[in-house]
Design a protein around this motif. Structure first.
Motif, PDB file in Angstrom:
ATOM      1  N   GLY A  10       0.575  -1.463   0.272  1.00  0.00           N
ATOM      2  CA  GLY A  10      -0.200   0.059   0.128  1.00  0.00           C
ATOM      3  C   GLY A  10       0.653   1.417  -0.121  1.00  0.00           C
ATOM      4  N   GLY A  11       0.807   1.861  -0.634  1.00  0.00           N
ATOM      5  CA  GLY A  11       1.410   3.546  -1.084  1.00  0.00           C
ATOM      6  C   GLY A  11       0.834   4.553  -0.802  1.00  0.00           C
ATOM      7  N   GLY A  12      -0.201   4.809  -0.070  1.00  0.00           N
ATOM      8  CA  GLY A  12      -1.266   5.755   0.144  1.00  0.00           C
ATOM      9  C   GLY A  12      -0.904   6.706   1.321  1.00  0.00           C
ATOM     10  N   VAL A  13      -0.972   6.920   2.707  1.00  0.00           N
ATOM     11  CA  VAL A  13      -0.896   7.425   3.464  1.00  0.00           C
ATOM     12  C   VAL A  13       0.302   6.712   4.481  1.00  0.00           C
ATOM     13  CG1 VAL A  13      -1.159   9.054   5.724  1.00  0.00           C
ATOM     14  CG2 VAL A  13      -2.661   9.077   3.774  1.00  0.00           C
ATOM     15  N   ALA A  14       0.140   5.618   5.292  1.00  0.00           N
ATOM     16  CA  ALA A  14       0.743   4.424   5.853  1.00  0.00           C
ATOM     17  C   ALA A  14       1.669   4.153   5.159  1.00  0.00           C
ATOM     18  CB  ALA A  14      -0.437   3.434   7.081  1.00  0.00           C
ATOM     19  N   GLY A  15       2.077   3.488   3.895  1.00  0.00           N
ATOM     20  CA  GLY A  15       2.873   2.858   3.286  1.00  0.00           C
ATOM     21  C   GLY A  15       4.378   4.128   3.355  1.00  0.00           C
ATOM     22  N   PRO A  16       3.370   4.327   2.394  1.00  0.00           N
ATOM     23  CA  PRO A  16       5.526   5.458   2.532  1.00  0.00           C
ATOM     24  C   PRO A  16       5.858   5.928   3.679  1.00  0.00           C
ATOM     25  CG  PRO A  16       3.542   6.437   0.907  1.00  0.00           C
ATOM     26  CD  PRO A  16       2.692   5.326   1.730  1.00  0.00           C
ATOM     27  N   VAL A  17       5.648   6.768   4.943  1.00  0.00           N
ATOM     28  CA  VAL A  17       6.188   6.908   6.865  1.00  0.00           C
ATOM     29  C   VAL A  17       6.432   5.914   6.754  1.00  0.00           C
ATOM     30  CG1 VAL A  17       4.926   7.793   8.260  1.00  0.00           C
ATOM     31  CG2 VAL A  17       4.330   8.488   5.914  1.00  0.00           C
TER      32      VAL A  17
END
Length: 401
Positions: A10-17
């Motif tokens: 998942g590359g939305g909000v949580a994933g990159p962080v």
């Protein structure tokens, strides 16, 4: 350290962080996203709480979001003929209003600049679990292997179902989400958000930096609709529906009438996650909306997801094996996120009040917002800070629950 690599789904909000924080903890992380590119055009503006910005500062992304956002220094609740000032904490940073697509782009770009790799068109279909690793298999026939797998794949999480086939899905709040800029002329002080309880439905509005009025609507709907289903209906039709819904409200009627169809952002059904019994199993774990999506009424969804992503990375840094790290992470995160979700569920009921409730709200709301208990709750939610340099201390974390 026994945990050296991670697959982030998942590359939305949580994933990159999560990936950025894992890198800070000495763990190599790769992000796999089902969409064909960075997640954009997926929703309208969202409120970003002070605790979320403080969490982003831990991974160095806070200022990137501040540059995109509109500070909301005051907020008020409109009950028709009566407006009630809502409490704010003078010593905390103001809430920020940011376009969801801009937020996703900023977090993605910050992670890429930090050296995180993203792979797209990677829809997870199954996971093979081994004693010392996991292998993710994607719909395109490819696979990837690492020490652990982290599900940051949203309210319709595949990872959640793989961890527990009996896990609950997200509940529909009974409302559809919309947002748009309007050409209406409305007297709203700068940096102020107005939450309005209309005759038939709730909405909110503010004035943007360009002087245009932005507004969002929570439209009651017995029928649940995905984003795709809702966007298949022409915007002109949605605006006709909203003219009928908000036609007796001031300034709701003007906001709708002066909205162009091409400016309407349709978000589909709004969700809230019920408590999820199992946050992890073996070498798989959940973060963000996949496990704790509160109602949008809390203004905490993105902020909580970011907090959890960073706290999971701290636990993986401080504990040698996945089970111990995942258990500690769940033990101190669950009470905080479920308390906030419960508060949001109560607010949702107030967004669609019946005739009796509408009559008593003007008397009840001043008492509620003036209460010391509510102000204490908001301070506990928004004053939360992560001390990245310190070892994980579950007792200290639980004090924020």
């Amino acid at each position: 350290m026994s945990i050296r690599s991670a697959l982030v789904i998942g590359g939305g909000v949580a994933g990159p962080v999560a990936a950025t924080a894992l890198q800070m903890a000495g763990i190599e992380a790769r992000v796999f996203e089902a969409y064909s590119g960075p997640a954009v055009n997926i929703g309208s503006s969202l409120g970003f709480a002070p605790n979320g910005l403080a969490a982003l500062d831990v991974v160095g992304a806070g200022d990137a979001v501040r540059r995109l956002a509109l500070p909301i220094r005051h907020s008020a609740m409109s009950l028709g003929h009566k407006t009630i000032e809502m409490p704010t904490a003078a010593d905390l940073e103001p809430q920020q209003l940011v376009d969801r697509s801009d937020l996703h782009t900023a977090l993605h770009d910050h992670a890429v600049a930090a050296g995180i790799s993203f792979e797209y068109d990677k829809r997870l279909v199954r996971v093979d679990e081994h004693a010392d690793r996991v292998t993710a298999h994607f719909a395109d026939g490819t696979s990837a292997t690492a020490d652990i797998l982290i599900g940051c794949d949203g309210v319709k999480s595949t990872v959640r179902t793989l961890i527990d086939p009996k896990a609950p899905g997200a509940n529909y709040t009974g409302m559809l989400g919309f947002g748009a800029p309007s050409g209406a002329t409305v007297d709203v002080p700068a940096h102020t958000m107005i939450f309005a309880f209309g005759k038939n439905a709730y909405y909110l509005y503010w004035v943007g930096p360009d002087g245009r009025v932005g507004w969002g609507a929570n439209l009651p709907s017995k029928r649940y609709m995905t984003v795709g289903e809702a966007r298949a209906i022409p915007s002109e039709q949605w605006l006709r529906t909203m003219r009928d819904t908000y036609g007796e409200d001031v300034p709701g009627a003007d906001l709708v009438r002066h909205t162009r169809p091409e400016d309407l952002v349709v978000s589909g059904g709004l969700h809230i996650m019920p408590p999820v019994p199992h946050w992890h199993r073996g070498r798989m774990v959940l973060v963000g909306d996949s496990v704790h999506a509160p109602s949008n009424s809390t203004g905490q969804g993105a902020s909580l997801a970011i907090e959890s992503a960073i706290q999971l990375a701290r636990c993986l840094r401080d504990f040698d094996d996945p089970t111990t790290a995942f258990t500690a992470y769940e033990r101190f995160r669950r009470p905080r996120v479920e308390a906030i979700a419960a508060r949001g569920a109560k607010i949702n009921h107030a967004k669609t009040p019946g005739p009796v409730m509408r009559k008593v709200m003007p008397a009840l709301m001043p008492l509620m917002f003036g209460s010391a208990k509510l102000q204490q709750i908001m301070r506990r939610e928004q004053g939360y800070r992560i001390d990245w340099a310190a070892p994980v201390d579950e007792k200290a974390e639980l004090a924020w629950a």
